[in-house]
Scaffold this motif. Structure first.
Motif, PDB file in Angstrom:
ATOM      1  N   UNK A  16       0.750  -1.305   0.018  1.00 28.25           N
ATOM      2  CA  UNK A  16      -0.047  -0.058  -0.112  1.00 28.25           C
ATOM      3  C   UNK A  16       0.987   1.221   0.083  1.00 28.25           C
ATOM      4  N   UNK A  17       1.921   1.093   0.578  1.00 22.83           N
ATOM      5  CA  UNK A  17       2.735   2.303   0.749  1.00 22.83           C
ATOM      6  C   UNK A  17       3.501   2.729  -0.809  1.00 22.83           C
ATOM      7  N   UNK A  18       3.819   1.550  -1.340  1.00 22.34           N
ATOM      8  CA  UNK A  18       4.280   1.757  -2.703  1.00 22.34           C
ATOM      9  C   UNK A  18       3.198   2.260  -3.677  1.00 22.34           C
ATOM     10  N   UNK A  19       2.053   1.901  -3.398  1.00 22.43           N
ATOM     11  CA  UNK A  19       0.857   2.388  -4.126  1.00 22.43           C
ATOM     12  C   UNK A  19       0.717   3.804  -4.009  1.00 22.43           C
ATOM     13  N   UNK A  20       0.708   4.272  -2.661  1.00 22.98           N
ATOM     14  CA  UNK A  20       0.468   5.710  -2.414  1.00 22.98           C
ATOM     15  C   UNK A  20       1.738   6.445  -2.964  1.00 22.98           C
ATOM     16  N   UNK A  21       3.024   5.987  -3.143  1.00 24.10           N
ATOM     17  CA  UNK A  21       4.181   6.705  -3.616  1.00 24.10           C
ATOM     18  C   UNK A  21       3.863   6.675  -5.222  1.00 24.10           C
ATOM     19  N   UNK A  22       3.533   5.743  -5.826  1.00 25.71           N
ATOM     20  CA  UNK A  22       3.225   5.751  -7.143  1.00 25.71           C
ATOM     21  C   UNK A  22       2.198   6.768  -7.594  1.00 25.71           C
ATOM     22  N   UNK A  23       1.258   6.871  -6.623  1.00 24.69           N
ATOM     23  CA  UNK A  23       0.206   7.844  -6.913  1.00 24.69           C
ATOM     24  C   UNK A  23       0.585   9.283  -7.162  1.00 24.69           C
ATOM     25  N   UNK A  24       1.696   9.763  -6.414  1.00 20.41           N
ATOM     26  CA  UNK A  24       2.290  10.901  -6.559  1.00 20.41           C
ATOM     27  C   UNK A  24       3.443  11.012  -7.202  1.00 20.41           C
ATOM     28  N   UNK A  25       3.814   9.984  -7.933  1.00 19.35           N
ATOM     29  CA  UNK A  25       4.787  10.062  -8.872  1.00 19.35           C
ATOM     30  C   UNK A  25       6.178  10.025  -7.891  1.00 19.35           C
ATOM     31  N   UNK A  26       6.445   9.244  -7.092  1.00 18.04           N
ATOM     32  CA  UNK A  26       7.833   9.189  -6.244  1.00 18.04           C
ATOM     33  C   UNK A  26       8.721   8.495  -7.199  1.00 18.04           C
TER      34      UNK A  26
END
Length: 124
Positions: A16-26
């Protein structure tokens, strides 16, 4: 709690942390599996960086929202919201590190944990 259940929850939380990062273009998202590393307390470190403090804060908010939406959990502890150079979200079994680009280059936290298995993810 059963260790197998705990591991499943930490796997889910890290994803879920990875998904949250991907959502904001980490950038350069990495998940370090710390379970096989001696003297560590967390199962995973999830790390990324961003080019601005605004983006660092947006990524942190996105990660918190993804985890809360799916698991109803909030971080046990937060560090770095004031300066936006290195933001840490501590979910106990999973620790999230969100860096400003130059700060990540300076600290090279992944190099400190060379024994960890590393999985790399692309931004969405």
């Amino acid at each position: 709690m059963n260790k197998k259940i705990e591991t499943h929850l930490s796997d889910k939380l890290a994803q879920l942390a990875v998904i949250g990062m991907q959502e904001k273009k980490g950038n350069d998202i990495k998940r370090l599996d710390m379970r096989g590393v001696n003297a560590t307390l967390s199962d995973y470190f999830v790390i990324c960086h961003a080019d601005s403090t605004t983006q660092v804060n947006a990524i942190a908010k996105s990660v918190e929202e993804e985890v809360y939406k799916a698991l109803g959990q909030e971080p046990w502890h937060k560090e770095g919201h004031g300066n936006g150079e290195w933001l840490l979200l501590d979910f106990v079994d999973v620790v999230i590190h969100i860096f400003k680009t130059e700060t990540r280059s300076r600290y090279r936290i992944e190099d400190l944990w060379g024994d960890a298995q590393v999985e790399t993810y692309q931004s969405a």
